[in-house]
Structure formats: structure tokens, C-alpha cells
Design an enzyme around this catalytic site. Structure first.
Site, PDB file in Angstrom:
ATOM      1  N   SER A   1       0.830  -1.208   0.000  1.00 43.82           N
ATOM      2  CA  SER A   1       0.000   0.000   0.000  1.00 43.82           C
ATOM      3  C   SER A   1       0.860   1.252   0.000  1.00 43.82           C
ATOM      4  O   SER A   1       0.386   2.326  -0.361  1.00 43.82           O
ATOM      5  CB  SER A   1      -0.877   0.024   1.246  1.00 43.82           C
ATOM      6  OG  SER A   1      -1.613  -1.156   1.358  1.00 43.82           O
TER       7      SER A   1
ATOM      8  N   GLU B   1      -3.945  -0.234  -8.954  1.00 45.99           N
ATOM      9  CA  GLU B   1      -2.970   0.838  -9.110  1.00 45.99           C
ATOM     10  C   GLU B   1      -1.630   0.194  -9.483  1.00 45.99           C
ATOM     11  O   GLU B   1      -1.136  -0.674  -8.753  1.00 45.99           O
ATOM     12  CB  GLU B   1      -2.873   1.566  -7.758  1.00 45.99           C
ATOM     13  CG  GLU B   1      -2.339   2.944  -7.792  1.00 45.99           C
ATOM     14  CD  GLU B   1      -2.470   3.619  -6.415  1.00 45.99           C
ATOM     15  OE1 GLU B   1      -2.546   2.928  -5.377  1.00 45.99           O
ATOM     16  OE2 GLU B   1      -2.485   4.857  -6.390  1.00 45.99           O
TER      17      GLU B   1
ATOM     18  N   ASN C   1      -3.442   5.729  -1.417  1.00 47.37           N
ATOM     19  CA  ASN C   1      -3.118   5.834   0.007  1.00 47.37           C
ATOM     20  C   ASN C   1      -2.515   7.175   0.406  1.00 47.37           C
ATOM     21  O   ASN C   1      -2.084   7.344   1.537  1.00 47.37           O
ATOM     22  CB  ASN C   1      -2.250   4.652   0.440  1.00 47.37           C
ATOM     23  CG  ASN C   1      -3.109   3.415   0.587  1.00 47.37           C
ATOM     24  OD1 ASN C   1      -4.234   3.499   1.068  1.00 47.37           O
ATOM     25  ND2 ASN C   1      -2.625   2.288   0.121  1.00 47.37           N
TER      26      ASN C   1
ATOM     27  N   HIS D   1      -1.190  -2.819  -7.010  1.00 47.82           N
ATOM     28  CA  HIS D   1      -1.949  -2.541  -5.780  1.00 47.82           C
ATOM     29  C   HIS D   1      -3.435  -2.796  -6.019  1.00 47.82           C
ATOM     30  O   HIS D   1      -4.149  -1.940  -6.539  1.00 47.82           O
ATOM     31  CB  HIS D   1      -1.667  -1.080  -5.366  1.00 47.82           C
ATOM     32  CG  HIS D   1      -2.304  -0.690  -4.079  1.00 47.82           C
ATOM     33  ND1 HIS D   1      -2.682   0.598  -3.812  1.00 47.82           N
ATOM     34  CD2 HIS D   1      -2.641  -1.409  -2.998  1.00 47.82           C
ATOM     35  CE1 HIS D   1      -3.219   0.648  -2.606  1.00 47.82           C
ATOM     36  NE2 HIS D   1      -3.210  -0.553  -2.093  1.00 47.82           N
TER      37      HIS D   1
HETATM   38  N1  LIG Z   1      -6.248  -4.969   3.669  1.00 45.12           N
HETATM   39  C1  LIG Z   1      -6.465  -4.131   2.648  1.00 45.12           C
HETATM   40  O1  LIG Z   1      -7.572  -3.594   2.460  1.00 45.12           O
HETATM   41  C2  LIG Z   1      -5.351  -3.835   1.682  1.00 45.12           C
HETATM   42  C3  LIG Z   1      -5.667  -3.154   0.514  1.00 45.12           C
HETATM   43  C4  LIG Z   1      -4.675  -2.939  -0.446  1.00 45.12           C
HETATM   44  C5  LIG Z   1      -3.369  -3.368  -0.184  1.00 45.12           C
HETATM   45  N2  LIG Z   1      -3.083  -4.012   0.995  1.00 45.12           N
HETATM   46  C6  LIG Z   1      -1.703  -4.493   1.186  1.00 45.12           C
HETATM   47  O2  LIG Z   1      -1.683  -5.891   0.909  1.00 45.12           O
HETATM   48  C7  LIG Z   1      -0.665  -6.518   1.722  1.00 45.12           C
HETATM   49  C8  LIG Z   1      -1.300  -7.622   2.537  1.00 45.12           C
HETATM   50  O3  LIG Z   1      -2.278  -7.049   3.383  1.00 45.12           O
HETATM   51  P1  LIG Z   1      -3.428  -7.938   4.048  1.00 45.12           P
HETATM   52  O4  LIG Z   1      -4.461  -6.986   4.507  1.00 45.12           O
HETATM   53  O5  LIG Z   1      -3.778  -9.053   3.149  1.00 45.12           O
HETATM   54  O6  LIG Z   1      -2.629  -8.511   5.323  1.00 45.12           O
HETATM   55  P2  LIG Z   1      -3.026  -9.733   6.258  1.00 45.12           P
HETATM   56  O7  LIG Z   1      -2.422  -9.450   7.583  1.00 45.12           O
HETATM   57  O8  LIG Z   1      -4.490 -10.040   6.164  1.00 45.12           O
HETATM   58  O9  LIG Z   1      -2.257 -10.979   5.554  1.00 45.12           O
HETATM   59  C9  LIG Z   1      -0.859 -11.069   5.448  1.00 45.12           C
HETATM   60  C10 LIG Z   1      -0.528 -12.549   5.245  1.00 45.12           C
HETATM   61  O10 LIG Z   1       0.855 -12.682   4.924  1.00 45.12           O
HETATM   62  C11 LIG Z   1       1.327 -13.846   5.580  1.00 45.12           C
HETATM   63  N3  LIG Z   1       2.788 -13.767   5.660  1.00 45.12           N
HETATM   64  C12 LIG Z   1       3.536 -12.952   6.438  1.00 45.12           C
HETATM   65  N4  LIG Z   1       4.843 -13.166   6.186  1.00 45.12           N
HETATM   66  C13 LIG Z   1       4.919 -14.130   5.231  1.00 45.12           C
HETATM   67  C14 LIG Z   1       5.992 -14.783   4.550  1.00 45.12           C
HETATM   68  N5  LIG Z   1       7.256 -14.492   4.814  1.00 45.12           N
HETATM   69  N6  LIG Z   1       5.689 -15.728   3.632  1.00 45.12           N
HETATM   70  C15 LIG Z   1       4.397 -16.053   3.359  1.00 45.12           C
HETATM   71  N7  LIG Z   1       3.338 -15.455   3.973  1.00 45.12           N
HETATM   72  C16 LIG Z   1       3.604 -14.514   4.897  1.00 45.12           C
HETATM   73  C17 LIG Z   1       0.610 -13.857   6.907  1.00 45.12           C
HETATM   74  O11 LIG Z   1       0.634 -15.118   7.535  1.00 45.12           O
HETATM   75  C18 LIG Z   1      -0.784 -13.405   6.487  1.00 45.12           C
HETATM   76  O12 LIG Z   1      -1.603 -14.521   6.134  1.00 45.12           O
HETATM   77  C19 LIG Z   1      -0.043  -5.404   2.566  1.00 45.12           C
HETATM   78  O13 LIG Z   1       1.091  -4.934   1.899  1.00 45.12           O
HETATM   79  C20 LIG Z   1      -1.138  -4.349   2.587  1.00 45.12           C
HETATM   80  O14 LIG Z   1      -0.641  -3.045   2.803  1.00 45.12           O
HETATM   81  C21 LIG Z   1      -4.042  -4.277   1.927  1.00 45.12           C
END
Ligand SMILES: NC(=O)c1ccc[n+]([C@@H]2O[C@H](COP(=O)([O-])OP(=O)(O)OC[C@H]3O[C@@H](n4cnc5c(N)ncnc54)[C@H](O)[C@@H]3O)[C@@H](O)[C@H]2O)c1
Length: 287
Positions: free
Chosen positions: A120, A153, A191, A141
Site C-alpha cells: 500500500s 494501481e 493511500n 496494488h
Molecule cells: N487490507 C487491505 O484492504 C489492503 C488493501 C490494499 C493493499 N493491501 C496491502 O496488501 C498486503 C497484505 O495485506 P493484508 O491486509 O492481506 O494482510 P493480512 O495481515 O491479512 O495478511 C498477510 C498474510 O501474509 C502472511 N505472511 C507474512 N509473512 C509471510 C511470509 N514471509 N511468507 C508467506 N506469507 C507470509 C501472513 O501469515 C498473512 O496470512 C499489505 O502490503 C497491505 O498493505 C491491503
């Protein structure tokens, strides 16, 4: 370059949606996470989401089974990424964790593989610097919930090649998404804007300006948004919003991105939103 095999790293809120749309578009898709338990939870969410498409008549039972059959879960990054043409990393929004994943992917993947991040806020150039192929590193993104939101994005770092950008645009569009290209700048476009509104909503909550229900209601009705700020907080994840605000604040020093204290307190007690079944609202059952 033809993309045939996709690998998604992380099956959290975003990773499970990205895995789903990739498999729905017909790609063999491996998905990697830290434990079998997490993988099973993520796959369960994919099945529930696909079932909704079936209920609405947008997918048959048979097609749903085919989609699920194209998904290969594993806890072994090497196994999941070794023959992938396109990798999308979706692990926690922490630069050290992401850099480690990019470093490993660079060692595991064939030289032509494009390494993309769903970050993000984290600079794509920083993730590229963890590899020996910064010209093949992109930001893709996706928006939440991935199966429903059309925009992606596309972030190009100073080092990303024209070829990587074009292949990535074509691939993301093949998932049925629309793309917009953005420079590698803190928070990109989405963001820079959205967390400011949520941070302000959190400050209003601290002031007791209204109930969360009324704040969400007036925003929905006044701006014609599908959900209000507190619903959005819970959908995205309060921890994720906190990370996003911190990241833009750290990079720019702009005071307006400093997370309201209530956001930090909620993260500390684990009230991170829908995924924890408690955030600004409480949740029971599947959402
Ligand atoms: N949540 C949102 O609405 C949103 C929207 C756009 C972008 N993002 C971005 O997407 C990314 C993920 O966010 P999320 O909300 O899905 O997070 P989340 O916490 O729901 O999930 C993250 C996952 O990554 C796994 N993980 C961590 N380290 C790891 C590794 N080394 N190898 C494999 N798996 C690993 C965790 O176990 C977890 O299941 C972030 O960069 C976030 O900023 C999130």
C-alpha cells in the site's frame, strides 16, 4: 512474455482475493503462507467467496471446482515460486518482511519472472533493491475486496522497465481489472487520500462526535459511498491502516498522517476489524 503460472505470497485479506481472481482467470496459481492452518483458513474464505458467485448465478458449481482445482497451497516458498512467471507478494505491510521475501524470490525464480508487490505504501524501488532484477519489480496494488473491486494501481519504480510495465498491465487486465499507472511516491494515489479520511474519522471517534453507526450512515447517505469510514476501517484492517499511515508519515514527516492514538490502541489489543471479528464493530459468522 506469456504468463502461465502465478504465485501469490500471503493468503491474508488481500492474498486470498488475488489468488481467487488469478485462478478464476484460468491461471495455475500457487499460494504460499506460513502455516497449513493459515492456508486452510484462506482457502475457506476463497470457497465462501466463490459460493457467493454461484448463488448469484455468475459461476456454476463445476466452474467453481475448476477454479479451486487450479489453486496449489504450500508453506514452501521455493515450491510455490520456482516455476512462476508472475509473483504477487501480499505479506504484512512491513518493509523488512517484504524485502526478505523479495530477496528469496529473486534467488528462487527464473530470471524472467516478474516480481510484483501489493504494498500500500512501501517504495517499489526499495523492494527492487533487495533483488538483482530491479527492472522486473512492479507494484500491483489491488483494492479490497479483490474479487469485486475493479481498479488496480500499477506502480512503476525508477528502475522498472517498459517491458515489465507492459507485461504487468496486460496480465492484470487479463484478470478483468482496470489499471492506472502511478509513480513510486509515498502512498501512491489511493493511500495519499484514503488514510487521511480514516485518520480524521478516528479523531472524531476520540472526540465522541457521534456513534460509529451514525457517522457511517451520514457518510453513506451524503456522499453515496457504499460504506462509511468505520466500516471501511474494519474491512481493510485497522492494523493495515495504522501501517499505511505510519509508512507515509515516516517517509514524508507530514503530521496529518500520524495515526490517531485510538488506532494504535486498537491494534495493541488486537481489535483489527473483521478479520479479528472485532474492530469498530463486532462480527459473528462469515462476512
Ligand atoms: N487490507 C487491505 O484492504 C489492503 C488493501 C490494499 C493493499 N493491501 C496491502 O496488501 C498486503 C497484505 O495485506 P493484508 O491486509 O492481506 O494482510 P493480512 O495481515 O491479512 O495478511 C498477510 C498474510 O501474509 C502472511 N505472511 C507474512 N509473512 C509471510 C511470509 N514471509 N511468507 C508467506 N506469507 C507470509 C501472513 O501469515 C498473512 O496470512 C499489505 O502490503 C497491505 O498493505 C491491503
Amino acid at each position: 512474455m506469456e504468463i502461465k503460472k502465478v504465485c501469490v505470497v500471503g493468503i491474508g485479506v488481500m492474498g486470498n482475493g488475488i489468488t481467487q481472481v488469478s485462478a478464476q482467470a484460468g491461471y495455475d496459481t500457487s499460494v504460499v503462507d506460513l502455516s497449513d492452518e493459515i492456508l486452510q483458513r484462506g482457502l475457506g474464505n476463497i470457497t465462501k467467496s466463490l459460493s457467493k458467485f454461484v448463488e448469484k448465478g455468475k459461476l456454476t458449481e463445476e466452474e467453481m471446482e475448476e477454479v479451486v482445482g487450479r489453486i496449489k497451497p504450500t508453506t514452501d516458498l521455493k515450491e510455490g515460486a520456482k516455476d512462476a512467471d508472475f509473483v504477487i507478494e501480499a505479506v504484512f505491510e512491513r518493509s523488512d518482511a517484504k524485502k526478505e521475501v523479495f530477496k528469496e524470490l529473486d534467488e528462487i525464480c527464473p530470471p524472467d519472472t516478474i516480481l510484483a508487490s501489493n504494498t500500500s505504501t512501501i517504495p517499489i524501488s526499495l523492494l527492487g533493491s533487495a533483488t538483482k532484477r530491479p527492472e522486473k519489480v512492479m507494484g500491483t496494488h489491488f483494492m479490497n475486496p479483490v474479487p469485486l473491486m475493479r481498479g488496480v494501481e500499477m506502480i512503476r519504480s525508477l528502475a522498472t522497465s517498459e517491458n515489465t510495465l507492459n507485461t504487468s498491465l496486460e496480465f492484470i487486465q487479463s484478470l478483468g481489472k482496470e489499471t492506472a499507472v502511478v509513480k513510486d511516491s509515498p502512498g501512491f494515489v489511493t493511500n495519499r487520500l484514503m488514510p487521511l479520511i480514516l485518520n480524521e474519522a478516528a479523531k472524531m471517534y476520540e472526540e465522541g462526535l457521534s456513534t460509529v453507526e451514525d457517522a457511517d450512515k451520514i457518510v453513506r447517505l451524503s456522499f453515496n459511498w457504499p460504506m462509511g469510514p468505520f466500516q471501511l476501517f474494519d474491512l481493510i484492517g485497522i492494523d493495515t491502516i495504522c501501517d499505511v499511515l505510519e509508512a507515509v508519515y515516516t517517509e514524508t514527516g507530514w503530521e496529518r498522517y500520524k495515526p490517531a492514538p485510538i488506532i494504535r490502541r486498537m491494534v495493541e489489543v488486537g481489535w483489527t476489524g473483521r478479520k479479528a471479528k472485532k474492530g469498530f464493530y463486532e462480527y459473528t459468522g462469515w462476512w
